[in-house]
Scaffold this motif. Structure first.
Motif, PDB file in Angstrom:
ATOM      1  N   LEU A  15       0.839  -1.328   0.035  1.00  0.00           N
ATOM      2  CA  LEU A  15      -0.158   0.004   0.134  1.00  0.00           C
ATOM      3  C   LEU A  15       0.842   1.177   0.192  1.00  0.00           C
ATOM      4  O   LEU A  15       0.691   2.153  -0.660  1.00  0.00           O
ATOM      5  CB  LEU A  15      -0.902   0.099   1.333  1.00  0.00           C
ATOM      6  N   THR A  16       1.782   1.334   0.950  1.00  0.00           N
ATOM      7  CA  THR A  16       2.809   2.497   0.972  1.00  0.00           C
ATOM      8  C   THR A  16       3.796   2.412  -0.202  1.00  0.00           C
ATOM      9  O   THR A  16       3.733   3.702  -0.862  1.00  0.00           O
ATOM     10  CB  THR A  16       3.482   2.533   2.197  1.00  0.00           C
ATOM     11  N   ALA A  17       4.024   1.290  -0.880  1.00  0.00           N
ATOM     12  CA  ALA A  17       4.903   1.397  -1.914  1.00  0.00           C
ATOM     13  C   ALA A  17       4.059   1.987  -3.261  1.00  0.00           C
ATOM     14  O   ALA A  17       4.632   2.923  -3.874  1.00  0.00           O
ATOM     15  CB  ALA A  17       5.565   0.078  -2.283  1.00  0.00           C
ATOM     16  N   ALA A  18       2.760   1.664  -3.180  1.00  0.00           N
ATOM     17  CA  ALA A  18       2.099   1.999  -4.439  1.00  0.00           C
ATOM     18  C   ALA A  18       1.881   3.486  -4.312  1.00  0.00           C
ATOM     19  O   ALA A  18       1.903   4.320  -5.143  1.00  0.00           O
ATOM     20  CB  ALA A  18       0.644   1.293  -4.360  1.00  0.00           C
ATOM     21  N   ALA A  19       1.436   4.028  -3.111  1.00  0.00           N
ATOM     22  CA  ALA A  19       1.259   5.452  -2.928  1.00  0.00           C
ATOM     23  C   ALA A  19       2.655   6.441  -3.164  1.00  0.00           C
ATOM     24  O   ALA A  19       2.457   7.295  -3.997  1.00  0.00           O
ATOM     25  CB  ALA A  19       0.734   5.774  -1.491  1.00  0.00           C
ATOM     26  N   ALA A  20       3.625   5.847  -2.862  1.00  0.00           N
ATOM     27  CA  ALA A  20       4.865   6.284  -2.970  1.00  0.00           C
ATOM     28  C   ALA A  20       5.151   6.480  -4.477  1.00  0.00           C
ATOM     29  O   ALA A  20       5.677   7.521  -4.743  1.00  0.00           O
ATOM     30  CB  ALA A  20       6.283   5.574  -2.223  1.00  0.00           C
ATOM     31  N   ILE A  21       4.950   5.400  -5.143  1.00  0.00           N
ATOM     32  CA  ILE A  21       5.169   5.648  -6.782  1.00  0.00           C
ATOM     33  C   ILE A  21       4.245   6.530  -7.469  1.00  0.00           C
ATOM     34  O   ILE A  21       4.686   7.382  -8.140  1.00  0.00           O
ATOM     35  CB  ILE A  21       4.783   4.214  -7.277  1.00  0.00           C
ATOM     36  N   ASN A  85       2.408  -0.986 -11.179  1.00  0.00           N
ATOM     37  CA  ASN A  85       2.823  -2.193 -11.087  1.00  0.00           C
ATOM     38  C   ASN A  85       3.595  -2.384 -10.101  1.00  0.00           C
ATOM     39  O   ASN A  85       4.881  -1.675  -9.983  1.00  0.00           O
ATOM     40  CB  ASN A  85       3.578  -2.493 -12.521  1.00  0.00           C
ATOM     41  N   LEU A  86       3.434  -3.252  -9.042  1.00  0.00           N
ATOM     42  CA  LEU A  86       4.156  -3.324  -7.950  1.00  0.00           C
ATOM     43  C   LEU A  86       5.407  -4.204  -7.994  1.00  0.00           C
ATOM     44  O   LEU A  86       6.196  -4.112  -7.224  1.00  0.00           O
ATOM     45  CB  LEU A  86       3.665  -3.890  -6.687  1.00  0.00           C
ATOM     46  N   ASP A  87       5.635  -4.978  -9.187  1.00  0.00           N
ATOM     47  CA  ASP A  87       6.864  -5.613  -9.382  1.00  0.00           C
ATOM     48  C   ASP A  87       7.738  -4.934 -10.136  1.00  0.00           C
ATOM     49  O   ASP A  87       8.954  -5.207  -9.837  1.00  0.00           O
ATOM     50  CB  ASP A  87       6.368  -6.905 -10.420  1.00  0.00           C
ATOM     51  N   LEU A  91       4.567   3.436 -12.764  1.00  0.00           N
ATOM     52  CA  LEU A  91       3.228   3.952 -12.913  1.00  0.00           C
ATOM     53  C   LEU A  91       2.660   3.596 -14.248  1.00  0.00           C
ATOM     54  O   LEU A  91       3.197   4.260 -15.204  1.00  0.00           O
ATOM     55  CB  LEU A  91       3.456   5.464 -12.688  1.00  0.00           C
ATOM     56  N   GLU A  92       1.851   2.802 -14.400  1.00  0.00           N
ATOM     57  CA  GLU A  92       1.501   2.243 -15.750  1.00  0.00           C
ATOM     58  C   GLU A  92       0.186   3.072 -16.262  1.00  0.00           C
ATOM     59  O   GLU A  92      -0.118   3.322 -17.482  1.00  0.00           O
ATOM     60  CB  GLU A  92       0.817   0.917 -15.798  1.00  0.00           C
ATOM     61  N   GLN A  93      -0.618   3.873 -15.486  1.00  0.00           N
ATOM     62  CA  GLN A  93      -1.418   4.635 -15.862  1.00  0.00           C
ATOM     63  C   GLN A  93      -1.619   5.847 -14.863  1.00  0.00           C
ATOM     64  O   GLN A  93      -1.459   5.558 -13.502  1.00  0.00           O
ATOM     65  CB  GLN A  93      -2.905   3.897 -15.931  1.00  0.00           C
ATOM     66  N   ASN A  94      -1.847   6.957 -15.248  1.00  0.00           N
ATOM     67  CA  ASN A  94      -2.068   7.941 -14.288  1.00  0.00           C
ATOM     68  C   ASN A  94      -2.959   9.094 -14.983  1.00  0.00           C
ATOM     69  O   ASN A  94      -2.324  10.168 -15.788  1.00  0.00           O
ATOM     70  CB  ASN A  94      -0.865   8.611 -13.764  1.00  0.00           C
ATOM     71  N   LEU A  95      -4.338   8.976 -14.696  1.00  0.00           N
ATOM     72  CA  LEU A  95      -5.260  10.013 -15.539  1.00  0.00           C
ATOM     73  C   LEU A  95      -5.882  10.851 -14.745  1.00  0.00           C
ATOM     74  O   LEU A  95      -6.472  10.642 -13.629  1.00  0.00           O
ATOM     75  CB  LEU A  95      -6.384   9.084 -16.242  1.00  0.00           C
ATOM     76  N   LEU A  96      -6.067  12.164 -15.156  1.00  0.00           N
ATOM     77  CA  LEU A  96      -6.904  13.168 -14.373  1.00  0.00           C
ATOM     78  C   LEU A  96      -8.467  12.716 -15.024  1.00  0.00           C
ATOM     79  O   LEU A  96      -8.595  12.794 -16.362  1.00  0.00           O
ATOM     80  CB  LEU A  96      -6.367  14.375 -14.886  1.00  0.00           C
ATOM     81  N   LEU A  97      -9.352  12.667 -14.211  1.00  0.00           N
ATOM     82  CA  LEU A  97     -10.573  12.222 -14.487  1.00  0.00           C
ATOM     83  C   LEU A  97     -11.399  13.277 -14.817  1.00  0.00           C
ATOM     84  O   LEU A  97     -11.310  14.453 -14.546  1.00  0.00           O
ATOM     85  CB  LEU A  97     -11.408  11.244 -13.326  1.00  0.00           C
TER      86      LEU A  97
END
Ligand SMILES: [Cu+2]
Length: 677
Positions: A15-21, A85-87, A91-97
């Motif tokens: 969880l923390t790794a994903a947020a940090a990325i 992608n945690l492996d 950051l595979e996707q980062n979209l402004l909705l």
């Protein structure tokens, strides 16, 4: 570290790794408001290969571990959706909705909204007009704003205000719902400022009266210290002297449960809370995934601003993050095993969620029984159940949600609704047809609770179909001269759609696998669904309530499986506009026969409050039953040992009395005599 199971929820470090990325993709001084960091479940085709390898002991394929994240740039309406992608750390996707897509509320935000509403000078000025006694405590219940298409592009909260009993202001658990105020501030989440103050109609019509001196009614408390408690109840202990009969294998963030031929994996996430995966009975596959998908609670008061009152408790809040920390001997009786979880917080950290699921066995009365009246011999078994229970508090309400497994291969999903009605003020002497007066000056408006249970089946294999049986009277004929015959006809559902129960025809839905036939009668193996009847959503088809609550117009929806389509009210329900849930998926008119299909089962309560529902509501029960149908070759609970006093050790309270004993004689040629008493 061992590789996590592909269906295991994200661990604290993930969880923390994903947020940090996500954070690392932005300038260092950016402030984030994380709304959800959760497992992005891998494609089902990949997981099925993994499960096959897992169950056959073959080497496990590698399934990449991904996180789904949504977040705001803090104090803005810039809402983003990301896949990490945690492996690989990528950051595979980062979209402004785009517009009209808003995140759920969260605990920290709700407290900040309460403060924003109560510290506003305009709100204070309106409260002053109430002329309340010095020291009166004002309480704000921020509600998800709802949708009406009028100036509601921005995310906002509608706050309902109440007071605590002024004579007992220091009691933090005083029931403020007994003392509602006619003032309702609206707070913007982007600015955290009050943008409008609504004055509520309190008569029988739309008239808004200027705020005036508030008549303080007597309190109506639910806490035990405010009651005269009854004293004639004796203890009832649930004791399992040899421990429980289930086994829990905790594997990181998910657990495998085994009990009485059942085996399945339990997960837990922010949105759905408890999720069951890979449900098997006696090594036969039954369900890939089962969870509560959404619930919708539209209210009946047509007047502004109540016309927007319609909550989606999973999408707007989250059944996981709102889950109670369950207490031994209170929420769960007997020999209890608790599961805990870890979820994300609003800053990219973690929130420990202790004891969110309790697991225990319970006795559910007689499982089956027969007495041969000729011999007097009765054979009886008790029905033992395995219960997985989670309780959520969503503001005023509680929902007690439980999966129950039994020894006859059946699964029950039980919903109990309790807690406190969301109330509003009403003038004395006024009565309205859309609500019930539950206390002097207090109106509890009628509302519906509509639940949607998502069932992703794999009944003895992956390709299933939905059918329904209906019973019809046989026409009179030479064959049916007395007009009493009837027959059952099966209809196959070919295309994705919404369907209803037809009680006149005893319409019964079944999920079948036609590739697997029952060895005795040749019928396809199946599980059938029994759900309590409910009145479909009453808001009309052009209303936002109807458009948004896409599951609430049919008892059953069947759609073709697509990865990611988990929430029948759509991914983002807060101030939603509709068009993103199960009704829209069904409208694709896809083939659902003998393929990978998903079934959504709806049930609900039209809650017309009664005075007994206040100040806290006795739990209302709903039970969805999912039971085998031509799946086994006989009653699967035949091998349950008979119920005997030597095992159950019950206590005799009545004066001992002798029942006549029965004796029979069977002659050597098989002829039989009447029993001698
Ligand atoms: Cu209710």
């Amino acid at each position: 570290m061992t590789t996590p199971h592909p269906l295991a929820p994200l661990s604290a470090s993930e969880l923390t790794a994903a947020a940090a990325i996500v954070k690392s993709a932005w300038p260092g001084n950016t402030e984030f408001h994380f709304k959800a960091v959760t497992l992005q479940e891998p494609p089902k085709t990949e997981v099925l290969k993994y499960l096959e390898a897992e169950h056959s002991g073959r080497p496990l394929p590698i399934v990449s571990r991904k996180a789904f994240i949504n977040y705001y740039i803090r104090n803005s309406s810039k809402f983003h959706e990301a896949i990490v992608n945690l492996d690989t750390g990528r950051l595979e996707q980062n979209l402004l909705l785009g517009p009209f897509l808003h995140a759920n509320g969260d605990g920290e935000e709700i407290i900040a909204i309460e403060e924003a509403a109560l510290s506003d000078e305009g709100v204070k000025a309106e409260i002053a007009k109430l002329d309340l006694p010095e020291g009166t405590v004002i309480i704000s219940d921020p509600w998800i704003y709802g949708s009406d298409g009028i100036n509601d592009e921005e995310r906002q909260y509608q706050c309902w205000l109440y007071i605590r009993d002024p004579k007992n202001s220091s009691e933090a658990d005083s029931n403020h719902y007994a003392l509602p105020l006619p003032i309702s501030p609206v707070v913007s989440t982007a600015t955290m400022k009050v943008i409008r103050i609504d004055i509520l109609p309190t008569g029988a019509d739309n008239t808004i009266k200027p705020v005036q001196k508030y008549k303080i009614q007597p309190p109506n408390e639910y806490i035990p210290e405010a009651q005269t408690l009854r004293t004639d109840i004796k203890p009832l202990h649930v004791i399992q002297p040899e421990g429980a009969s289930f086994k829990v294998q905790e594997e990181g963030t998910s657990s495998v449960l085994s009990w009485q031929k059942w085996k399945f994996r339990v997960g837990f996430n922010q949105r759905e809370g408890m999720v069951l995966y890979d449900v098997r009975y006696d090594d036969r596959t039954l369900f890939y995934r089962m969870s509560l998908s959404e619930m919708s609670i539209p209210y009946a008061d047509p007047r502004h601003p109540f016309h927007k009152k319609s909550a989606f408790d999973l999408g707007d809040a989250g059944a996981g993050i709102m889950a109670n920390n369950l207490k031994l001997g209170c929420d769960c009786l007997g020999s209890i095993y608790y599961l805990s979880a870890v979820l994300s917080d609003d800053k990219g950290g973690v929130t420990e969620m202790p004891n969110v699921i309790c697991i225990h066995e319970q006795d559910n009365g007689i499982g089956w029984k027969h007495v041969n009246y000729r011999t007097g011999r009765g054979v009886v078994t008790r029905s033992r159940e395995l219960v997985l229970q989670s309780i959520i508090t969503v503001s005023n309400y509680e929902y007690i949600l439980a999966f129950k497994f039994n020894q006859a291969g059946e699964i029950d999903y039980e919903i109990r609704a309790t807690g406190i009605l969301s109330t509003q003020p009403i003038d004395e002497g006024v009565d309205v047809p859309f609500g019930t007066i539950v206390h002097p000056g207090v109106l509890a408006v009628h509302h519906q609770h509509i639940f949607s249970l998502r069932i992703d089946p794999m009944i003895d294999g992956y390709d299933n179909r939905l059918v329904y049986d209906e019973a019809f009277p046989m026409p009179r004929s030479d064959f049916n001269p007395h007009g009493i015959g009837y027959y059952v006809k099966e209809t196959v559902v070919e295309k994705s759609c919404g369907l209803d129960t037809v009680y006149e025809n005893n319409r019964t839905f079944k999920i079948q696998n036609v590739n697997k036939r029952n060895p005795i009668n040749g019928k396809p193996v199946a599980y059938k669904i029994h759900a309590p009847p409910f009145q479909k959503i009453l808001a009309d088809k052009d209303s936002y309530h109807y458009k948004r609550s896409e599951f609430s117009d049919h008892d059953v929806y069947v759609v073709k499986h697509r990865d990611g389509e988990l929430y029948s009210g759509g991914l983002y329900t807060n101030q939603s506009r509709g068009g993103t849930g199960v009704r829209s998926w069904a409208n694709r008119n896809e083939d659902v026969k003998d393929t990978d299909l998903v079934v959504f089962i709806q049930t609900g309560i039209n809650h017309v409050p009664r005075i007994e529902d206040f100040p806290v509501m006795p739990a209302e029960h709903l039970l969805i039953r999912i039971v085998p149908n031509n799946f086994f070759d006989k009653n699967p609970a035949l091998d349950v040992p008979p119920s005997e006093q030597s095992f159950n050790k019950s206590t005799l309270l009545s004066v001992q009395h002798k029942q006549p004993s029965t004796e029979t004689t069977v002659g050597k040629n098989g002829e039989c005599c009447a029993p001698k008493l």
